[in-house]
Design a protein around this motif. Sequence first.
Motif, PDB file in Angstrom:
ATOM      1  N   ILE A  31       4.396  -3.467  -4.187  1.00  0.00           N
ATOM      2  CA  ILE A  31       4.594  -4.796  -4.741  1.00  0.00           C
ATOM      3  C   ILE A  31       3.601  -5.732  -4.075  1.00  0.00           C
ATOM      4  O   ILE A  31       3.628  -5.911  -2.856  1.00  0.00           O
ATOM      5  CB  ILE A  31       6.034  -5.286  -4.538  1.00  0.00           C
ATOM      6  CG1 ILE A  31       6.998  -4.414  -5.327  1.00  0.00           C
ATOM      7  CG2 ILE A  31       6.155  -6.748  -4.961  1.00  0.00           C
ATOM      8  CD1 ILE A  31       8.447  -4.801  -5.169  1.00  0.00           C
ATOM      9  N   ASN A  32       2.722  -6.315  -4.879  1.00  0.00           N
ATOM     10  CA  ASN A  32       1.679  -7.175  -4.341  1.00  0.00           C
ATOM     11  C   ASN A  32       2.142  -8.621  -4.200  1.00  0.00           C
ATOM     12  O   ASN A  32       2.069  -9.197  -3.126  1.00  0.00           O
ATOM     13  CB  ASN A  32       0.427  -7.117  -5.216  1.00  0.00           C
ATOM     14  CG  ASN A  32      -0.245  -5.768  -5.173  1.00  0.00           C
ATOM     15  OD1 ASN A  32      -0.162  -5.051  -4.181  1.00  0.00           O
ATOM     16  ND2 ASN A  32      -0.930  -5.418  -6.256  1.00  0.00           N
ATOM     17  N   LYS A  75      12.613  -3.357   1.595  1.00  0.00           N
ATOM     18  CA  LYS A  75      13.680  -3.354   0.602  1.00  0.00           C
ATOM     19  C   LYS A  75      13.217  -3.804  -0.781  1.00  0.00           C
ATOM     20  O   LYS A  75      14.034  -3.878  -1.700  1.00  0.00           O
ATOM     21  CB  LYS A  75      14.833  -4.243   1.060  1.00  0.00           C
ATOM     22  CG  LYS A  75      15.511  -3.761   2.332  1.00  0.00           C
ATOM     23  CD  LYS A  75      16.674  -4.664   2.716  1.00  0.00           C
ATOM     24  CE  LYS A  75      17.386  -4.161   3.952  1.00  0.00           C
ATOM     25  NZ  LYS A  75      18.533  -5.026   4.327  1.00  0.00           N
ATOM     26  N   ASN A  76      11.926  -4.118  -0.925  1.00  0.00           N
ATOM     27  CA  ASN A  76      11.389  -4.615  -2.190  1.00  0.00           C
ATOM     28  C   ASN A  76      12.220  -5.783  -2.721  1.00  0.00           C
ATOM     29  O   ASN A  76      12.582  -5.833  -3.900  1.00  0.00           O
ATOM     30  CB  ASN A  76      11.310  -3.497  -3.226  1.00  0.00           C
ATOM     31  CG  ASN A  76      10.219  -2.491  -2.913  1.00  0.00           C
ATOM     32  OD1 ASN A  76       9.212  -2.826  -2.297  1.00  0.00           O
ATOM     33  ND2 ASN A  76      10.417  -1.254  -3.346  1.00  0.00           N
ATOM     34  N   THR A  77      12.493  -6.716  -1.847  1.00  0.00           N
ATOM     35  CA  THR A  77      13.369  -7.838  -2.157  1.00  0.00           C
ATOM     36  C   THR A  77      12.727  -9.146  -1.717  1.00  0.00           C
ATOM     37  O   THR A  77      12.084  -9.203  -0.667  1.00  0.00           O
ATOM     38  CB  THR A  77      14.730  -7.675  -1.471  1.00  0.00           C
ATOM     39  OG1 THR A  77      15.345  -6.465  -1.918  1.00  0.00           O
ATOM     40  CG2 THR A  77      15.651  -8.846  -1.784  1.00  0.00           C
ATOM     41  N   ILE A  78      12.901 -10.196  -2.527  1.00  0.00           N
ATOM     42  CA  ILE A  78      12.498 -11.532  -2.134  1.00  0.00           C
ATOM     43  C   ILE A  78      13.716 -12.444  -2.178  1.00  0.00           C
ATOM     44  O   ILE A  78      14.693 -12.180  -2.879  1.00  0.00           O
ATOM     45  CB  ILE A  78      11.372 -12.121  -3.005  1.00  0.00           C
ATOM     46  CG1 ILE A  78      11.791 -12.181  -4.476  1.00  0.00           C
ATOM     47  CG2 ILE A  78      10.084 -11.355  -2.818  1.00  0.00           C
ATOM     48  CD1 ILE A  78      10.857 -13.028  -5.324  1.00  0.00           C
ATOM     49  N   VAL A  97       7.384 -10.342 -10.552  1.00  0.00           N
ATOM     50  CA  VAL A  97       6.771  -9.406  -9.619  1.00  0.00           C
ATOM     51  C   VAL A  97       5.510  -8.819 -10.215  1.00  0.00           C
ATOM     52  O   VAL A  97       5.498  -8.426 -11.389  1.00  0.00           O
ATOM     53  CB  VAL A  97       7.740  -8.268  -9.253  1.00  0.00           C
ATOM     54  CG1 VAL A  97       7.033  -7.189  -8.446  1.00  0.00           C
ATOM     55  CG2 VAL A  97       8.921  -8.812  -8.470  1.00  0.00           C
ATOM     56  N   GLY A  98       4.450  -8.752  -9.433  1.00  0.00           N
ATOM     57  CA  GLY A  98       3.261  -7.988  -9.764  1.00  0.00           C
ATOM     58  C   GLY A  98       3.244  -6.744  -8.907  1.00  0.00           C
ATOM     59  O   GLY A  98       3.182  -6.842  -7.684  1.00  0.00           O
TER      60      GLY A  98
END
Length: 121
Positions: A31-32, A75-78, A97-98
């Motif tokens: 995830i960029n 965790k690929n979380t914001i 998400v990009g």
Amino acid sequence: QVQLVESGGGLVQAGGSLRLSCAASGNIATINRMGWYRQAPGRQRELVASISRGETTTYANSVKGRFTISRDNAKNTIYLQMNSLEAEDTAVYYCNVGAIVTGPYRYLEIWGQGTLVTVSS
């Protein structure tokens, strides 16, 4: 297929706080960039805040000093911590998400389903 699950929206009085979360799942390689947008009735969708993989942040002038965006890469979380909420913050908030995904490897821009934030005066 990559999915974004948003949570944390709700009803709050002016001056209160909310914390939004956006968790990405699926065939994710990297995830960029991740960000939050919002859209109020009769208004255009606008960028609220964004954060790069290197944790460089950008904020809309209207929320600067009140909102804080952060990310947990493991965790690929914001998250979006929203303080001192105002009636003008009422909107549907969308995670964006990009990401580089697999099967096959490619770059995708992905939108969440949105979570409603309502601030009462």
